[in-house]
Enzyme design. Structure first.
Site, PDB file in Angstrom:
ATOM      1  N   GLN A   1      -2.156   2.778   3.687  1.00  0.00           N
ATOM      2  CA  GLN A   1      -0.797   2.514   4.234  1.00  0.00           C
ATOM      3  C   GLN A   1      -0.964   3.295   5.654  1.00  0.00           C
ATOM      4  O   GLN A   1      -1.332   4.462   5.951  1.00  0.00           O
ATOM      5  CB  GLN A   1       0.324   3.293   3.646  1.00  0.00           C
TER       6      GLN A   1
ATOM      7  N   HIS B   1       6.422  -2.112   3.243  1.00  0.00           N
ATOM      8  CA  HIS B   1       6.312  -3.377   3.501  1.00  0.00           C
ATOM      9  C   HIS B   1       5.468  -4.040   2.603  1.00  0.00           C
ATOM     10  O   HIS B   1       4.465  -3.384   1.890  1.00  0.00           O
ATOM     11  CB  HIS B   1       5.958  -3.499   5.123  1.00  0.00           C
TER      12      HIS B   1
ATOM     13  N   ASN C   1       0.603  -1.048  -0.007  1.00  0.00           N
ATOM     14  CA  ASN C   1       0.156   0.037  -0.230  1.00  0.00           C
ATOM     15  C   ASN C   1       0.864   1.034  -0.221  1.00  0.00           C
ATOM     16  O   ASN C   1       1.761   1.259   0.685  1.00  0.00           O
ATOM     17  CB  ASN C   1      -0.860  -0.020   1.283  1.00  0.00           C
TER      18      ASN C   1
HETATM   19  P1  AMP Z   1      -0.441  -1.047   6.137  1.00  0.00           P
HETATM   20  O1  AMP Z   1      -1.964  -0.918   6.605  1.00  0.00           O
HETATM   21  O2  AMP Z   1      -0.374  -1.653   4.623  1.00  0.00           O
HETATM   22  O3  AMP Z   1       0.624   0.135   6.438  1.00  0.00           O
HETATM   23  O4  AMP Z   1       0.008  -2.208   7.062  1.00  0.00           O
HETATM   24  C1  AMP Z   1       0.724  -2.106   8.354  1.00  0.00           C
HETATM   25  C2  AMP Z   1       0.677  -3.552   8.894  1.00  0.00           C
HETATM   26  O5  AMP Z   1       1.313  -3.660   9.918  1.00  0.00           O
HETATM   27  C3  AMP Z   1      -0.915  -3.852   9.336  1.00  0.00           C
HETATM   28  O6  AMP Z   1      -1.290  -5.122   8.683  1.00  0.00           O
HETATM   29  C4  AMP Z   1      -0.776  -4.142  10.878  1.00  0.00           C
HETATM   30  O7  AMP Z   1      -1.391  -5.287  11.405  1.00  0.00           O
HETATM   31  C5  AMP Z   1       0.815  -4.577  11.150  1.00  0.00           C
HETATM   32  N1  AMP Z   1       1.557  -3.991  12.288  1.00  0.00           N
HETATM   33  C6  AMP Z   1       1.252  -3.080  13.071  1.00  0.00           C
HETATM   34  N2  AMP Z   1       2.243  -3.066  14.002  1.00  0.00           N
HETATM   35  C7  AMP Z   1       2.744  -4.439  13.904  1.00  0.00           C
HETATM   36  C8  AMP Z   1       3.774  -4.972  14.835  1.00  0.00           C
HETATM   37  N3  AMP Z   1       4.225  -4.632  16.072  1.00  0.00           N
HETATM   38  N4  AMP Z   1       3.884  -6.280  14.269  1.00  0.00           N
HETATM   39  C9  AMP Z   1       3.645  -6.730  13.199  1.00  0.00           C
HETATM   40  N5  AMP Z   1       2.668  -6.219  12.545  1.00  0.00           N
HETATM   41  C10 AMP Z   1       2.438  -5.051  12.909  1.00  0.00           C
END
Ligand code: AMP
Ligand code: ZN
Length: 114
Positions: free
Chosen positions: A94, A100, A87
Site C-alpha cells: 500500500q 482503494h 492492499n
Molecule cells: P497501492 O500501491 O495499493 O497503494 O496503490 C496505489 C495506486 O495508486 C498505484 O497503483 C498507483 O499507480 C496509483 N496512483 C497513484 N497516483 C495516482 C493518480 N494521481 N491517479 C491515479 N492513480 C494513481
C-alpha cells in the site's frame, strides 16, 4: 484529509479519468496501469487502511464491490474474469493511504501474486 492524494481526486483538485461515481464511491483509471483495465474504486470518505474500517463502513465496502462489478462489466470483462485487490499496509504494497480497491482485467493474472 487535505494532504491525501485520493481526497484531492474526490475534491476535483487533481484530475483523474473517472470511470464510475455515485454518492459514496468514485472510481478512476490507475495512472500506472498494470493491465488493460486497471481501475481504483475508492470511498469519497477518507479511510486510511482496512485497519481503520468501522462496523458502519460495511455497506460502503459492499458498494465498492458493486462499483467494481459494474466497471468490469462495462469494460466487457465480466465473463472473462478480473481481479479485485485491496492492499493493507506497507508490506502488502500500500502506497496511498486512502483505501482503494484495484480492479484488474484484460490479461492473464498470475497467482499467487508477488
Ligand atoms: P497501492 O500501491 O495499493 O497503494 O496503490 C496505489 C495506486 O495508486 C498505484 O497503483 C498507483 O499507480 C496509483 N496512483 C497513484 N497516483 C495516482 C493518480 N494521481 N491517479 C491515479 N492513480 C494513481
Ligand atoms: Zn483521503
Amino acid at each position: 484529509m487535505s494532504d491525501c492524494l485520493f481526497c484531492k481526486i474526490v475534491a476535483g483538485d487533481i484530475p483523474a479519468e473517472k470511470l464510475y461515481e455515485d454518492d459514496n464511491v468514485i472510481a478512476f483509471s490507475d495512472i500506472n496501469a498494470q493491465a488493460p483495465l486497471h481501475a481504483l474504486v475508492i470511498p469519497k470518505k477518507h479511510i486510511a487502511t482496512i485497519n481503520d474500517l468501522q462496523a458502519d463502513d460495511a455497506e460502503l465496502i459492499g458498494r465498492m464491490y458493486l462499483a467494481a462489478k459494474q466497471i468490469a462489466a462495462d469494460a466487457g470483462y465480466a465473463e472473462q474474469g478480473y481481479r479485485t485487490v485491496m492492499n493493507c499496509g506497507e508490506s502488502a504494497g500500500q502506497t496511498v493511504f486512502h483505501i482503494h480497491l484495484h480492479v484488474l482485467a484484460g490479461r492473464d493474472l498470475a497467482w499467487p501474486p508477488g
